[in-house]
Design a protein around this motif. Structure first.
Motif, PDB file in Angstrom:
ATOM      1  N   TYR A  31      27.212  45.489  48.741  1.00 53.97           N
ATOM      2  CA  TYR A  31      27.441  46.439  47.653  1.00 53.97           C
ATOM      3  C   TYR A  31      28.713  46.163  46.845  1.00 53.97           C
ATOM      4  CZ  TYR A  31      24.171  48.857  50.670  1.00 53.97           C
ATOM      5  OH  TYR A  31      23.102  49.167  51.451  1.00 53.97           O
ATOM      6  N   ASP A  32      28.598  46.501  45.553  1.00 53.88           N
ATOM      7  CA  ASP A  32      29.789  46.542  44.716  1.00 53.88           C
ATOM      8  C   ASP A  32      30.634  47.743  45.131  1.00 53.88           C
ATOM      9  OD1 ASP A  32      28.066  45.656  41.600  1.00 53.88           O
ATOM     10  OD2 ASP A  32      28.597  44.455  43.360  1.00 53.88           O
ATOM     11  N   VAL A  33      31.947  47.598  45.012  1.00 52.79           N
ATOM     12  CA  VAL A  33      32.853  48.686  45.369  1.00 52.79           C
ATOM     13  C   VAL A  33      33.941  48.812  44.310  1.00 52.79           C
ATOM     14  CG1 VAL A  33      32.475  48.752  47.855  1.00 52.79           C
ATOM     15  CG2 VAL A  33      34.056  47.080  46.916  1.00 52.79           C
ATOM     16  N   SER A  53      29.935  40.141  46.236  1.00 52.80           N
ATOM     17  CA  SER A  53      30.343  38.815  46.713  1.00 52.80           C
ATOM     18  C   SER A  53      31.843  38.589  46.578  1.00 52.80           C
ATOM     19  CB  SER A  53      29.603  37.750  45.920  1.00 52.80           C
ATOM     20  OG  SER A  53      29.972  37.836  44.549  1.00 52.80           O
ATOM     21  N   GLY A  54      32.491  39.440  45.808  1.00 52.98           N
ATOM     22  CA  GLY A  54      33.917  39.249  45.553  1.00 52.98           C
ATOM     23  C   GLY A  54      34.218  38.302  44.420  1.00 52.98           C
ATOM     24  N   THR A  55      33.199  37.802  43.749  1.00 49.40           N
ATOM     25  CA  THR A  55      33.414  36.788  42.717  1.00 49.40           C
ATOM     26  C   THR A  55      33.654  37.380  41.338  1.00 49.40           C
ATOM     27  OG1 THR A  55      31.029  36.593  42.391  1.00 49.40           O
ATOM     28  CG2 THR A  55      32.060  35.069  43.943  1.00 49.40           C
ATOM     29  N   THR A  56      33.292  38.651  41.136  1.00 54.12           N
ATOM     30  CA  THR A  56      33.438  39.280  39.822  1.00 54.12           C
ATOM     31  C   THR A  56      34.219  40.577  39.959  1.00 54.12           C
ATOM     32  OG1 THR A  56      31.296  38.397  39.144  1.00 54.12           O
ATOM     33  CG2 THR A  56      32.208  40.192  37.830  1.00 54.12           C
ATOM     34  N   THR A  68      45.550  44.519  41.496  1.00 57.80           N
ATOM     35  CA  THR A  68      44.588  43.506  41.908  1.00 57.80           C
ATOM     36  C   THR A  68      43.653  44.088  42.953  1.00 57.80           C
ATOM     37  OG1 THR A  68      46.198  41.733  41.517  1.00 57.80           O
ATOM     38  CG2 THR A  68      44.277  41.208  42.886  1.00 57.80           C
ATOM     39  N   ILE A  69      42.358  44.030  42.671  1.00 59.37           N
ATOM     40  CA  ILE A  69      41.364  44.497  43.621  1.00 59.37           C
ATOM     41  C   ILE A  69      40.855  43.303  44.414  1.00 59.37           C
ATOM     42  CG2 ILE A  69      39.445  44.318  41.974  1.00 59.37           C
ATOM     43  CD1 ILE A  69      38.265  46.855  43.295  1.00 59.37           C
ATOM     44  N   SER A  70      40.626  43.526  45.703  1.00 60.01           N
ATOM     45  CA  SER A  70      40.084  42.465  46.549  1.00 60.01           C
ATOM     46  C   SER A  70      39.315  43.103  47.698  1.00 60.01           C
ATOM     47  CB  SER A  70      41.202  41.567  47.084  1.00 60.01           C
ATOM     48  OG  SER A  70      42.100  42.307  47.899  1.00 60.01           O
ATOM     49  N   ARG A  71      38.582  42.287  48.414  1.00 60.04           N
ATOM     50  CA  ARG A  71      37.815  42.792  49.544  1.00 60.04           C
ATOM     51  C   ARG A  71      37.763  41.756  50.640  1.00 60.04           C
ATOM     52  NH1 ARG A  71      32.126  44.208  47.243  1.00 60.04           N
ATOM     53  NH2 ARG A  71      31.647  44.630  49.448  1.00 60.04           N
ATOM     54  N   PRO A 105      30.001  44.694  38.197  1.00 56.17           N
ATOM     55  CA  PRO A 105      30.229  45.984  38.848  1.00 56.17           C
ATOM     56  C   PRO A 105      30.492  47.074  37.815  1.00 56.17           C
ATOM     57  CG  PRO A 105      32.067  44.468  39.232  1.00 56.17           C
ATOM     58  CD  PRO A 105      31.000  43.675  38.580  1.00 56.17           C
ATOM     59  N   SER A 106      29.955  48.233  38.065  1.00 52.27           N
ATOM     60  CA  SER A 106      30.023  49.331  37.106  1.00 52.27           C
ATOM     61  C   SER A 106      31.420  49.931  37.019  1.00 52.27           C
ATOM     62  CB  SER A 106      29.029  50.421  37.504  1.00 52.27           C
ATOM     63  OG  SER A 106      29.162  51.550  36.667  1.00 52.27           O
TER      64      SER A 106
END
Length: 125
Positions: A31-33, A53-56, A68-71, A105-106
């Motif tokens: 899921y997108d977060v 995926s963390g790519t976008t 900065t957002i990351s997962r 992602p929305s």
């Protein structure tokens, strides 16, 4: 599904904080977060989002260059590194999960299905 946000606190202008959001009860990497925030007396607003995926990523103009957002999908955890904090960043910060998988992602709160309880960030001298 549980989303547990943490890392908020009080900081002086120019300072930094790192928010975390630990997810359970779902396959996080599907899921997108995103992070949203709500200041007193204001509507909830988008801060940043990241694809499954963390790519976008998407960021609000107010966050670009500072946040900065990351997962980490292995840890089922979302992060928000916040630098150069300003008093106007004071708000409750919420993490959220979107069960869809879009091309981007929305940035819209209504598109997100699950929400954490929020963590308070206060920026003040």
């Amino acid at each position: 599904v549980q989303l547990q946000a943490s890392g908020g606190g009080s900081v002086q202008p120019g300072g930094s904080l790192r928010l975390s959001c630990a997810a359970s009860g779902l396959t996080f990497n599907n899921y997108d977060v995103a992070w949203f925030r709500q200041a007193p007396g204001k509507e909830r607003e988008f801060v940043a989002a990241i694809s499954w995926s963390g790519t976008t990523t998407n960021s609000a103009d107010s966050a670009k260059g500072r946040f900065t957002i990351s997962r980490n999908n292995a840890k089922q955890t979302l992060y928000l590194q916040m630098n150069s904090l300003k008093p106007e960043d004071t708000a409750v910060y919420y993490c959220a999960v979107d069960r869809r998988r879009l091309l981007q992602p929305s940035t819209t709160a209504n598109d997100y299905d699950y929400w954490g309880q929020g963590t308070l960030v206060t920026v003040s001298s």
